[in-house]
Write a protein that holds these residues in place. Structure first.
Motif, mmCIF file in Angstrom:
data_model
loop_
_atom_site.group_PDB
_atom_site.id
_atom_site.type_symbol
_atom_site.label_atom_id
_atom_site.label_comp_id
_atom_site.label_asym_id
_atom_site.label_seq_id
_atom_site.Cartn_x
_atom_site.Cartn_y
_atom_site.Cartn_z
ATOM 1 N N MET A 153 88.249 5.077 -13.125
ATOM 2 C CA MET A 153 88.841 4.276 -12.062
ATOM 3 C C MET A 153 88.282 2.844 -12.131
ATOM 4 N N SER A 154 89.145 1.858 -12.033
ATOM 5 C CA SER A 154 88.635 0.494 -11.956
ATOM 6 C C SER A 154 89.547 -0.346 -11.065
ATOM 7 N N VAL A 155 88.946 -1.344 -10.499
ATOM 8 C CA VAL A 155 89.588 -2.090 -9.423
ATOM 9 C C VAL A 155 89.846 -3.523 -9.880
ATOM 10 N N LEU A 156 91.076 -3.974 -9.704
ATOM 11 C CA LEU A 156 91.437 -5.339 -10.079
ATOM 12 C C LEU A 156 91.548 -6.171 -8.803
ATOM 13 N N LEU A 157 90.695 -7.171 -8.703
ATOM 14 C CA LEU A 157 90.667 -8.016 -7.511
ATOM 15 C C LEU A 157 91.281 -9.369 -7.869
ATOM 16 N N ILE A 158 92.222 -9.818 -7.076
ATOM 17 C CA ILE A 158 92.876 -11.102 -7.381
ATOM 18 C C ILE A 158 92.132 -12.220 -6.642
ATOM 19 N N ALA A 159 91.579 -13.153 -7.405
ATOM 20 C CA ALA A 159 90.782 -14.225 -6.793
ATOM 21 C C ALA A 159 91.688 -15.309 -6.218
ATOM 22 N N GLU A 160 91.314 -15.773 -5.042
ATOM 23 C CA GLU A 160 91.987 -16.936 -4.449
ATOM 24 C C GLU A 160 91.045 -18.126 -4.629
ATOM 25 N N HIS A 161 91.578 -19.236 -5.069
ATOM 26 C CA HIS A 161 90.718 -20.389 -5.401
ATOM 27 C C HIS A 161 91.582 -21.651 -5.423
ATOM 28 N N ASN A 162 90.927 -22.802 -5.604
ATOM 29 C CA ASN A 162 91.697 -24.056 -5.694
ATOM 30 C C ASN A 162 91.432 -24.755 -7.029
ATOM 31 N N ASN A 163 91.116 -23.975 -8.040
ATOM 32 C CA ASN A 163 90.774 -24.442 -9.401
ATOM 33 C C ASN A 163 89.386 -25.077 -9.481
ATOM 34 N N LYS A 164 88.748 -25.254 -8.309
ATOM 35 C CA LYS A 164 87.393 -25.824 -8.316
ATOM 36 C C LYS A 164 86.395 -24.803 -7.807
ATOM 37 N N GLU A 165 86.785 -24.103 -6.721
ATOM 38 C CA GLU A 165 85.884 -23.096 -6.164
ATOM 39 C C GLU A 165 86.663 -21.912 -5.606
ATOM 40 N N VAL A 166 85.924 -20.814 -5.475
ATOM 41 C CA VAL A 166 86.516 -19.589 -4.943
ATOM 42 C C VAL A 166 86.689 -19.761 -3.444
ATOM 43 N N ARG A 167 87.844 -19.324 -2.900
ATOM 44 C CA ARG A 167 88.032 -19.383 -1.454
ATOM 45 C C ARG A 167 87.166 -18.295 -0.804
ATOM 46 N N PRO A 168 86.602 -18.592 0.383
ATOM 47 C CA PRO A 168 85.612 -17.683 0.971
ATOM 48 C C PRO A 168 86.084 -16.238 1.125
ATOM 49 N N THR A 172 87.763 -14.370 -0.666
ATOM 50 C CA THR A 172 87.670 -13.571 -1.890
ATOM 51 C C THR A 172 86.331 -12.834 -1.932
ATOM 52 N N LEU A 173 85.288 -13.457 -1.377
ATOM 53 C CA LEU A 173 83.967 -12.813 -1.376
ATOM 54 C C LEU A 173 83.987 -11.541 -0.517
ATOM 55 N N ASN A 174 84.690 -11.600 0.608
ATOM 56 C CA ASN A 174 84.808 -10.401 1.458
ATOM 57 C C ASN A 174 85.637 -9.341 0.750
ATOM 58 N N ALA A 175 86.678 -9.790 0.049
ATOM 59 C CA ALA A 175 87.548 -8.835 -0.662
ATOM 60 C C ALA A 175 86.779 -8.144 -1.787
ATOM 61 N N ILE A 176 85.865 -8.873 -2.420
ATOM 62 C CA ILE A 176 85.061 -8.256 -3.497
ATOM 63 C C ILE A 176 84.175 -7.152 -2.915
ATOM 64 N N THR A 177 83.607 -7.412 -1.744
ATOM 65 C CA THR A 177 82.786 -6.370 -1.092
ATOM 66 C C THR A 177 83.630 -5.118 -0.856
ATOM 67 N N ALA A 178 84.836 -5.298 -0.311
ATOM 68 C CA ALA A 178 85.710 -4.140 -0.052
ATOM 69 C C ALA A 178 86.055 -3.431 -1.361
ATOM 70 N N ALA A 179 86.394 -4.226 -2.384
ATOM 71 C CA ALA A 179 86.788 -3.645 -3.674
ATOM 72 C C ALA A 179 85.640 -2.820 -4.267
ATOM 73 N N SER A 180 84.410 -3.285 -4.042
ATOM 74 C CA SER A 180 83.268 -2.584 -4.649
ATOM 75 C C SER A 180 82.985 -1.250 -3.950
ATOM 76 N N GLN A 181 83.680 -0.997 -2.831
ATOM 77 C CA GLN A 181 83.506 0.298 -2.138
ATOM 78 C C GLN A 181 84.576 1.311 -2.556
ATOM 79 N N MET A 182 85.389 0.948 -3.548
ATOM 80 C CA MET A 182 86.519 1.819 -3.931
ATOM 81 C C MET A 182 86.219 2.674 -5.157
ATOM 82 N N ASP A 183 84.924 2.877 -5.441
ATOM 83 C CA ASP A 183 84.515 3.833 -6.484
ATOM 84 C C ASP A 183 84.898 3.438 -7.889
ATOM 85 N N GLY A 184 84.842 2.206 -8.217
ATOM 86 C CA GLY A 184 85.141 1.831 -9.611
ATOM 87 C C GLY A 184 84.579 0.457 -9.884
#
Ligand code: FAD
Length: 314
Positions: free
Chosen positions: A1-16, A18-30
């Motif tokens: 199982m692996s999780v694909l997270l789509i990053a939101e950004h403005n080509n300079k930095e990651v939108r905030p 996305t950091l919360n979404a990564i935390t959620a994604a990391s709880q999905m067992d992959g």
């Protein structure tokens, strides 16, 4: 199982969010892999690779990815998703626009706006404007999930060293073109991520009186929110609206002034850590969610509040 997270950004930095979404994604067992779609966004790839929860960054660059357009982004995500069990993004304007297109193309049911990961296929999400929670089990082979960012803590941003893999861009979508972006520029914190929000409702009576809110927000370095009634009456523009059809906010401190506390408003702010309500009607429903309630006329209370804040600052 692996999780694909789509990053939101403005080509300079990651939108905030996305950091919360990564935390959620990391709880999905992959393992969490992040897909970064943009143009000249090497710095963003690097910063994503340094996040310990991220195990790989898939980086696609093309001129037609410079500005976010769901029509251009979704074919690439659909193509890459072959190798993944979960596709995840934030339930903000970015994810709400992009994810249904991906889910439709993959012919799977999206699970939207989750507030908790119970297991890899089971999630909690609010329904009826946050008045009830549904436990949703997805039986699709692949899961398309949008997460409510404010329900998850942001992930760590340093200490990792994930590989960055360049991937090929898909063709530009012929029928839609990015024309221009019009943004409201403000020195204030963004409403969705601010630590303090001061909101005004119909009780403010008119747009000029919102100055009372602005003065207090200035002192507290706060974002300004509003009820829909205040927006509909033209007191303030609609990007300030908090609630079911506005923004969902979870600041450390939410101050509601002249807002009755309709369920559609509560849906956007009741998870705030501390809620203060100022209302002249002691029976107003906002008091049922408030940690601190002041039954008072706002036109007397706000100037006194400002005076006290001025004393603290002097
Ligand atoms: P009111 O309900 O009119 O309350 C004004 C309050 O100000 C009263 O409690 C009054 O006691 C107090 N007040 C008046 N004068 C003073 C004074 N001098 N001093 C102190 N207090 C005073 N609403 C949202 O906010 N966000 C949404 O996203 C949203 N989405 C909606 C979606 C749908 C589908 C629907 C049907 C409705 C939605 N609404 C939303 C509208 C919602 O139902 C309420 O109508 C709205 O929130 C009321 O705004 P209010 O509290 O400012 O106004």
């Amino acid at each position: 199982m692996s999780v694909l997270l789509i990053a939101e950004h403005n080509n300079k930095e990651v939108r905030p969010f996305t950091l919360n979404a990564i935390t959620a994604a990391s709880q999905m067992d992959g393992d969490v892999h992040v897909i970064l779609i943009g143009n000249n966004c090497g710095d963003v790839a690097k910063s994503l690779s340094e996040m310990p929860a991220v195990k790989k960054v898939l980086h696609a660059e093309a001129a037609h990815y410079e500005n976010y357009l769901a029509e251009n982004f979704s074919p690439l995500v659909v193509k890459v998703s072959e190798n993944y069990s979960h596709i995840v993004s934030s339930a903000n304007t970015f994810g709400k626009n992009l994810m249904p297109r991906i889910a439709a193309n993959l012919d799977i049911s999206q699970v939207s706006d989750i507030t908790k990961v119970i297991s890899a296929d089971t999630f909690l999400r609010p329904i009826y404007a946050g008045n009830a929670f549904a436990t949703v089990k997805s039986t699709d082979v692949k899961k398309c999930i949008t997460i409510r960012p404010t329900s998850f803590e942001p992930c760590e941003t340093s200490g990792g060293s994930a590989p960055i893999e360049k991937i090929d861009a898909t063709e530009e979508f012929a029928l839609s073109k990015f024309i221009k972006r019009e943004e409201v520029k403000s020195d204030r914190p963004e409403l969705g991520t601010a630590r303090v929000v001061v909101s005004g409702g119909r009780g403010m009576q008119n747009g000029e009186n919102f100055k009372l809110i602005t003065d207090i927000a200035d002192k507290l370095n706060a974002a300004i929110g509003a009820s829909r009634a205040a927006v509909d009456a033209g007191y303030i523009s609609n990007e300030h609206q908090v609630g079911q059809t506005g923004k969902v906010v979870v600041p450390d401190l939410y101050i509601a002034v002249g807002i009755s506390g309709a369920i559609q408003h509560l849906a956007g702010m009741k998870e705030s850590k501390i809620i203060v309500a100022i209302n002249k009607d002691g029976e107003a429903p906002i008091f049922s969610v408030a940690d601190y309630g002041l039954e008072a006329d706002l036109f007397e209370a706000l100037p006194q509040f400002l005076e006290e804040l001025n004393k603290l600052n002097s």
